[in-house]
Design a protein around this motif. Structure first.
Motif, PDB file in Angstrom:
ATOM      1  N   SER A  61      -9.143  -3.656  -4.493  1.00  0.00           N
ATOM      2  CA  SER A  61      -8.820  -4.021  -6.065  1.00  0.00           C
ATOM      3  C   SER A  61      -9.188  -2.117  -6.164  1.00  0.00           C
ATOM      4  O   SER A  61      -8.440  -2.070  -7.644  1.00  0.00           O
ATOM      5  CB  SER A  61     -10.013  -4.331  -6.499  1.00  0.00           C
ATOM      6  N   ASN A  62      -9.406  -1.231  -5.391  1.00  0.00           N
ATOM      7  CA  ASN A  62      -9.431  -0.300  -5.953  1.00  0.00           C
ATOM      8  C   ASN A  62      -8.324   0.545  -6.465  1.00  0.00           C
ATOM      9  O   ASN A  62      -7.225   0.113  -5.487  1.00  0.00           O
ATOM     10  CB  ASN A  62     -10.127   1.090  -5.130  1.00  0.00           C
ATOM     11  N   ASP A  63      -7.928   0.624  -7.586  1.00  0.00           N
ATOM     12  CA  ASP A  63      -6.843   1.603  -8.189  1.00  0.00           C
ATOM     13  C   ASP A  63      -6.828   2.721  -8.358  1.00  0.00           C
ATOM     14  O   ASP A  63      -5.393   3.437  -9.093  1.00  0.00           O
ATOM     15  CB  ASP A  63      -6.053   0.844  -9.524  1.00  0.00           C
ATOM     16  N   GLU A  64      -7.363   4.046  -7.648  1.00  0.00           N
ATOM     17  CA  GLU A  64      -7.663   5.031  -7.516  1.00  0.00           C
ATOM     18  C   GLU A  64      -7.888   5.849  -6.348  1.00  0.00           C
ATOM     19  O   GLU A  64      -8.749   7.001  -6.090  1.00  0.00           O
ATOM     20  CB  GLU A  64      -9.176   5.488  -8.874  1.00  0.00           C
ATOM     21  N   CYS A  65      -7.166   5.492  -5.357  1.00  0.00           N
ATOM     22  CA  CYS A  65      -7.581   5.396  -4.058  1.00  0.00           C
ATOM     23  C   CYS A  65      -5.914   6.574  -3.849  1.00  0.00           C
ATOM     24  O   CYS A  65      -5.795   7.002  -2.775  1.00  0.00           O
ATOM     25  CB  CYS A  65      -7.296   4.631  -2.899  1.00  0.00           C
ATOM     26  N   GLY A  66      -5.107   7.043  -4.435  1.00  0.00           N
ATOM     27  CA  GLY A  66      -3.727   7.809  -4.224  1.00  0.00           C
ATOM     28  C   GLY A  66      -2.508   7.351  -3.710  1.00  0.00           C
ATOM     29  O   GLY A  66      -2.496   5.714  -4.465  1.00  0.00           O
ATOM     30  N   ALA A  67      -2.331   7.618  -3.082  1.00  0.00           N
ATOM     31  CA  ALA A  67      -0.783   6.976  -2.496  1.00  0.00           C
ATOM     32  C   ALA A  67      -1.024   5.706  -1.111  1.00  0.00           C
ATOM     33  O   ALA A  67      -0.024   4.956  -1.485  1.00  0.00           O
ATOM     34  CB  ALA A  67      -0.413   7.688  -1.539  1.00  0.00           C
ATOM     35  N   ARG A  68      -2.030   5.022  -1.162  1.00  0.00           N
ATOM     36  CA  ARG A  68      -2.282   4.211  -0.331  1.00  0.00           C
ATOM     37  C   ARG A  68      -2.923   3.268  -0.992  1.00  0.00           C
ATOM     38  O   ARG A  68      -1.974   2.131  -1.519  1.00  0.00           O
ATOM     39  CB  ARG A  68      -3.668   4.099   1.105  1.00  0.00           C
ATOM     40  N   CYS A  69      -3.367   3.250  -2.440  1.00  0.00           N
ATOM     41  CA  CYS A  69      -3.237   2.363  -3.920  1.00  0.00           C
ATOM     42  C   CYS A  69      -2.398   1.937  -5.009  1.00  0.00           C
ATOM     43  O   CYS A  69      -1.733   1.114  -4.465  1.00  0.00           O
ATOM     44  CB  CYS A  69      -4.838   3.000  -4.524  1.00  0.00           C
ATOM     45  N   ASP A  70      -1.714   3.201  -4.477  1.00  0.00           N
ATOM     46  CA  ASP A  70      -0.420   2.462  -5.067  1.00  0.00           C
ATOM     47  C   ASP A  70       0.573   2.308  -3.952  1.00  0.00           C
ATOM     48  O   ASP A  70       1.542   1.422  -4.302  1.00  0.00           O
ATOM     49  CB  ASP A  70       0.532   4.367  -5.155  1.00  0.00           C
ATOM     50  N   GLU A  71       0.833   2.586  -2.878  1.00  0.00           N
ATOM     51  CA  GLU A  71       1.398   1.775  -2.213  1.00  0.00           C
ATOM     52  C   GLU A  71       1.272   0.333  -2.021  1.00  0.00           C
ATOM     53  O   GLU A  71       2.451  -0.976  -1.844  1.00  0.00           O
ATOM     54  CB  GLU A  71       1.349   2.089  -0.549  1.00  0.00           C
ATOM     55  N   GLN A  72       0.511  -0.159  -2.248  1.00  0.00           N
ATOM     56  CA  GLN A  72      -0.380  -1.387  -2.279  1.00  0.00           C
ATOM     57  C   GLN A  72       0.422  -2.333  -3.162  1.00  0.00           C
ATOM     58  O   GLN A  72       0.763  -3.686  -3.722  1.00  0.00           O
ATOM     59  CB  GLN A  72      -2.112  -1.827  -1.881  1.00  0.00           C
ATOM     60  N   MET A  73      -0.087  -1.577  -4.472  1.00  0.00           N
ATOM     61  CA  MET A  73       0.381  -2.221  -5.788  1.00  0.00           C
ATOM     62  C   MET A  73       2.232  -2.657  -5.475  1.00  0.00           C
ATOM     63  O   MET A  73       2.338  -3.077  -6.426  1.00  0.00           O
ATOM     64  CB  MET A  73      -0.162  -1.664  -6.922  1.00  0.00           C
ATOM     65  N   ALA A  74       2.920  -1.239  -5.699  1.00  0.00           N
ATOM     66  CA  ALA A  74       3.777  -1.810  -5.480  1.00  0.00           C
ATOM     67  C   ALA A  74       4.041  -2.839  -4.784  1.00  0.00           C
ATOM     68  O   ALA A  74       5.702  -3.642  -4.940  1.00  0.00           O
ATOM     69  CB  ALA A  74       5.001  -0.135  -4.746  1.00  0.00           C
ATOM     70  N   PHE A  75       3.513  -3.133  -3.321  1.00  0.00           N
ATOM     71  CA  PHE A  75       3.852  -4.195  -2.046  1.00  0.00           C
ATOM     72  C   PHE A  75       4.070  -5.625  -3.555  1.00  0.00           C
ATOM     73  O   PHE A  75       4.615  -6.458  -3.214  1.00  0.00           O
ATOM     74  CB  PHE A  75       3.612  -4.505  -0.846  1.00  0.00           C
ATOM     75  N   VAL A  76       2.447  -5.691  -3.734  1.00  0.00           N
ATOM     76  CA  VAL A  76       2.316  -6.704  -4.522  1.00  0.00           C
ATOM     77  C   VAL A  76       3.069  -7.458  -5.627  1.00  0.00           C
ATOM     78  O   VAL A  76       3.723  -8.139  -5.626  1.00  0.00           O
ATOM     79  CB  VAL A  76       0.947  -6.664  -5.373  1.00  0.00           C
ATOM     80  N   ARG A  77       3.665  -6.320  -6.308  1.00  0.00           N
ATOM     81  CA  ARG A  77       4.959  -6.573  -7.493  1.00  0.00           C
ATOM     82  C   ARG A  77       5.744  -7.011  -6.397  1.00  0.00           C
ATOM     83  O   ARG A  77       6.431  -7.297  -7.379  1.00  0.00           O
ATOM     84  CB  ARG A  77       4.835  -5.002  -7.970  1.00  0.00           C
ATOM     85  N   GLY A  78       6.701  -6.044  -5.812  1.00  0.00           N
ATOM     86  CA  GLY A  78       7.479  -6.384  -5.003  1.00  0.00           C
ATOM     87  C   GLY A  78       8.157  -7.763  -4.799  1.00  0.00           C
ATOM     88  O   GLY A  78       9.195  -8.310  -4.617  1.00  0.00           O
ATOM     89  N   PHE A  79       6.792  -7.972  -3.635  1.00  0.00           N
ATOM     90  CA  PHE A  79       6.383  -9.187  -2.619  1.00  0.00           C
ATOM     91  C   PHE A  79       6.160 -10.184  -3.405  1.00  0.00           C
ATOM     92  O   PHE A  79       6.449 -11.421  -2.879  1.00  0.00           O
ATOM     93  CB  PHE A  79       5.775  -8.861  -1.635  1.00  0.00           C
TER      94      PHE A  79
END
Length: 630
Positions: free
Chosen positions: A199-217
C-alpha cells in the motif's frame, strides 16, 4: 541525523532478511528452447525466463541465432541492426557479465532482435535474471518488450560455435524455437492468480509500476471475476523484527503487534513523515477489505478500493490516514464494522490471524517458490516473469485457461491471432453451411468436430466430420442427397438412422447422389401380362387392360366382372342387413323399457303402497308404530 541511522538500518534489514533467507526457496520459472537446425544438434533445452520484458506466455517464437562478432556481452550499443538472411526473427545470443541483464536486452531490442538468450559464464544451476533497482540510468527497463532467457554454459557454448560457423563459412543457419506454451499451467477453465503488493506509494519506480498496473488491469480483472473465469487474491509481504531489536525505536516505528509484522519506513527517516507501521496497518486494512467484499459476493471491489485510496489518500498529499481509508470503505458500500473486526488490534501483544496467514502464504509450496520481491504476480501457483503491464499480464492469465475455455477477451486481436481465419486453420469445413471444425484458442487452434444446434459431428476434425444422431437431417440434410420437384421432396437422410445416407425407395445411388429408378425398364414392378407400366419421378403407375383392377402389393391384375344384377343383389343384401339391424334395435329398446317399468313399480310398491293395499296393511302399520314407541 538520518545519515547516522543508516548503518543501523542497514544492519537491521540484513538481520531480518537473513532470517527470511534462511528458509527461502527460490524457484526458477523455465521455458523450452528447441534447436531445429542444424540437424545434428537438434534437441530440447531449459532456459530461465527473465524477470523483465514480455515473455510470450502461451506462444512460441522461431528465429535464427546470431552471435555478434563484437560486443558479445551486449553492454554497449550495437553499431548496426541485425538482419537474418532467411528473413526469420533474430534471436541474439550474448555473454553474461559486465552489466545488468536488462541492459543487454535493451541494447538487443534497439538493434532489432526479437528475443535474447544469455549464455551463463559458469557451470551452475539456472537462475532468474532480475531487473536492477531503479536508479539514474535505468529508465530503459520499462521500455523492454522482447523476451529474455538465460541458458546454461554448455548449451550456450554449443550455440556460439554453430553461429560462428554460419557467419564464417556460410554453413546452415542455427534455428531455434522458444516455446512458452507450457510455461504457465492451464489445468481447467478458471484461472487463480494473486498479486503480492504494497500500500506504500512512496517507494519509487516499483510503487509507480504497481499502481500503473492496478489502474490498467482493473477493468479486465473485474470482468473476469464477475463472469467466474478467474479468482483473484491480493497479498502483502511483511517482515518481523528480531527479538533482540523489538524494544528499539526502529522496530517500534516499523512494526505492529510488538514486532511481529513490519514494513520499511517509507522515507527511510524514522523521525519524519509516515512510519513503516502505518504501511502495515493499511496493508492489513486492504486485506480485510478484500475478505469482507468476498463475503458479500463482491471480491472485485478490492480493485476499486485500492484505486480510490491511491487517488484520495496519497502520502504525497499527507492524506494517508485511517480517517481517509474509512471514508473510502464507506463510500464503496462495504461494512466498515466488519473490516475493523477483521483487522483486530494492531497494538496487541498477540498474533494477528490475517497477517500470520500472509506470512505463511509467503513461503512457497509445490511448484511455487517463496515470494521475496515486490511486486510479484503468481498465476496458477507459478510466479509470473516479465514486465508488470496490462497486456503482458493479460496474455499470461489467458495462457492459464484450458484450451477451448478462454473468455472472449483472450481471443481479441490485441492478444492473439485467430488462426482459423487463414485457410480455416487447415481443419474441415462444410462449404454449404459454413460449419467448421476449427476452434480458435489462445495457444493456437484445435481441429475438433463441433456441435451445432444440438447436432453432434464426429470425425478426425481435419478431413472429415459427419453429423450423427437425431436432428442431423435438419442441418444441411445431414450431408445427404435431397431434391424437390413440384410439391414432392425426397431425401436420403432419415431420422431413424443415426448415421449414413440411404437413397429413398424409388431411387438408387450412394446416398450422397441419388437418381430416379425406372421400375418399368428394370422390370421391378408392374410385370403382370395385362399390366401397363408408366415411370414417374421416385415412383411408377400401373394400369390393367380392360376392366381389370391392379393389386399393387401382389403386382397382379384381377377381373372386375360385377354386373348390374350383381350390384342390385349387393345393394339389396346391404339393405336387408340394415333393416334387420334397425328392427333388432327397436325390439331391444322396447324390451328394456318394459323391464325397467316393472322393476320401478316393484320398488315403489314397498315404500308407497297402492290404495288397494291400504286396508289389509293398516293393522301392520299400527303394530309397527306401537313397537317403535316401546
Amino acid at each position: 541525523m538520518a545519515a547516522g541511522r543508516a548503518p543501523w538500518l542497514a544492519a537491521g534489514l540484513v538481520a531480518v532478511l537473513m532470517v527470511v533467507a534462511a528458509r527461502a526457496r527460490f524457484v526458477v520459472e523455465k521455458s523450452s528452447v528447441r534447436v531445429l537446425a542444424p540437424e545434428h544438434i537438434r534437441g530440447h533445452h531449459d532456459a530461465a525466463i527473465g524477470n523483465f520484458g514480455v515473455p510470450d506466455y502461451g506462444g512460441t517464437l522461431t528465429g535464427v541465432v546470431i552471435y555478434p562478432d563484437t560486443k558479445p556481452t551486449g553492454c554497449d550499443d550495437f553499431d548496426a541492426k541485425f538482419k537474418a538472411k532467411s528473413r526469420r526473427p533474430v534471436i541474439l545470443l550474448l555473454d553474461r557479465g559486465e552489466c545488468y541483464f536488462a541492459l543487454k536486452a535493451w541494447n538487443a531490442q534497439r538493434a532489432g532482435a526479437a528475443a535474447v538468450l544469455i549464455a551463463d559464464s559458469v557451470d551452475e544451476q539456472l537462475l532468474t535474471m532480475d531487473s536492477p533497482e531503479a536508479s539514474p540510468g535505468t529508465e530503459y527497463i520499462d521500455k523492454i518488450n522482447i523476451p529474455s532467457a538465460l541458458v546454461n554454459r554448455a548449451f550456450g557454448e554449443s550455440l556460439k560455435k554453430m553461429a560462428q560457423k554460419v557467419a564464417g563459412a556460410g554453413s546452415e543457419e542455427v534455428v531455434v524455437k522458444l516455446d512458452w506454451r507450457e510455461s504457465m499451467p492451464h489445468p481447467d477453465e478458471r484461472v487463480e492468480y494473486e498479486l503480492w503488493t504494497n500500500s506504500n506509494d512512496e517507494c519509487g519506480a516499483r510503487c509507480d509500476e504497481q499502481m500503473a498496473f492496478v489502474r490498467g488491469f482493473r477493468g479486465h480483472a473485474q470482468l473476469l471475476e464477475r463472469a467466474g473465469y478467474a479468482r483473484f487474491t491480493p497479498h502483502y509481504i511483511t517482515w518481523y523484527c528480531p527479538e533482540a531489536f523489538r524494544a528499539t525505536q526502529q522496530c517500534r516505528s516499523q512494526c505492529i503487534n510488538r514486532g511481529r509484522y513490519c514494513a520499511p519506513d517509507p522515507e527511510g527517516d524514522f523521525g519524519a513523515g509516515y512510519e513503516g507501521k502505518d504501511v502495515v496497518v493499511e496493508n492489513l486494512r486492504q486485506l480485510c477489505v478484500h475478505r469482507v467484499a468476498n463475503e458479500t459476493g463482491r471480491p472485485w471491489a478490492w480493485w476499486d478500493y485500492v484505486m480510490d485510496y491511491k487517488i484520495r489518500c496519497s502520502m504525497k498529499e499527507k492524506k494517508y490516514t485511517k480517517t481517509c481509508a474509512e471514508d473510502v470503505v464507506t463510500a464503496l458500500g462495504l461494512d466498515l464494522k466488519k473490516v475493523l473486526e477483521c483487522m483486530g488490534d494492531p497494538e496487541a501483544d498477540a498474533d494477528n490471524a490475517v497477517l500470520s496467514k500472509e506470512q505463511e502464504d509467503q513461503i512457497g509450496s509445490g511448484s511455487r517458490g517463496d515470494v521475496t520481491i515486490l511486486p510479484t504476480l503468481v498465476i496458477n501457483n507459478v510466479q509470473y516473469r516479465g514486465k508488470l503491464e496490462r497486456t503482458a499480464v493479460l496474455k499470461a492469465v489467458c495462457a492459464g485457461f484450458k484450451e477451448g475455455t478462454e473468455p472472449r477477451v483472450c481471443l481479441s486481436h490485441d492478444i492473439e491471432t485467430n488462426e482459423c481465419l487463414h485457410r480455416n486453420g487447415g481443419c474441415w469445413r462444410d462449404e454449404a453451411t459454413n460449419v467448421t471444425a476449427c476452434q480458435d484458442t489462445y495457444r493456437g487452434r484445435v481441429c475438433e468436430c463441433p456441435v451445432v444446434n444440438g447436432v453432434r459431428y464426429e470425425g478426425d476434425g481435419y478431413t472429415d466430420c459427419k453429423a450423427i444422431g437425431p436432428g442431423r437431417c435438419a442441418l444441411n440434410n445431414g450431408g445427404c442427397w435431397s431434391a424437390t420437384r413440384g410439391h414432392q421432396t425426397f431425401s436420403a437422410c432419415t431420422e431413424t438412422a443415426l448415421t449414413g445416407c440411404r437413397c429413398p425407395p424409388g431411387f438408387h445411388g450412394d446416398g450422397h447422389k441419388c437418381e430416379d429408378l425406372d421400375e418399368c425398364r428394370e422390370k421391378l414392378a408392374c410385370t403382370c401380362p395385362d399390366c401397363q407400366c408408366k415411370n414417374t419421378w421416385g415412383n411408377y403407375e400401373c394400369k390393367c387392360k380392360g376392366n381389370q383392377l391392379y393389386i399393387r402389393g401382389e403386382d397382379v391384375c384381377i377381373a372386375n366382372s360385377m354386373s348390374k344384377l350383381g350390384w342390385f343383389i349387393t345393394i339389396a343384401a346391404v339393405a336387408c342387413v340394415l333393416g334387420v339391424g334397425v328392427a333388432g334395435y327397436v325390439f331391444y329398446k322396447y324390451r328394456l323399457r318394459s323391464y325397467m317399468d316393472s322393476e320401478i313399480m316393484s320398488i315403489m310398491s314397498q315404500y308407497m303402497p297402492l290404495d288397494s293395499q291400504n286396508n289389509e296393511n293398516q293393522p301392520l302399520r299400527q303394530h309397527d308404530s306401537e313397537a317403535l314407541r316401546h
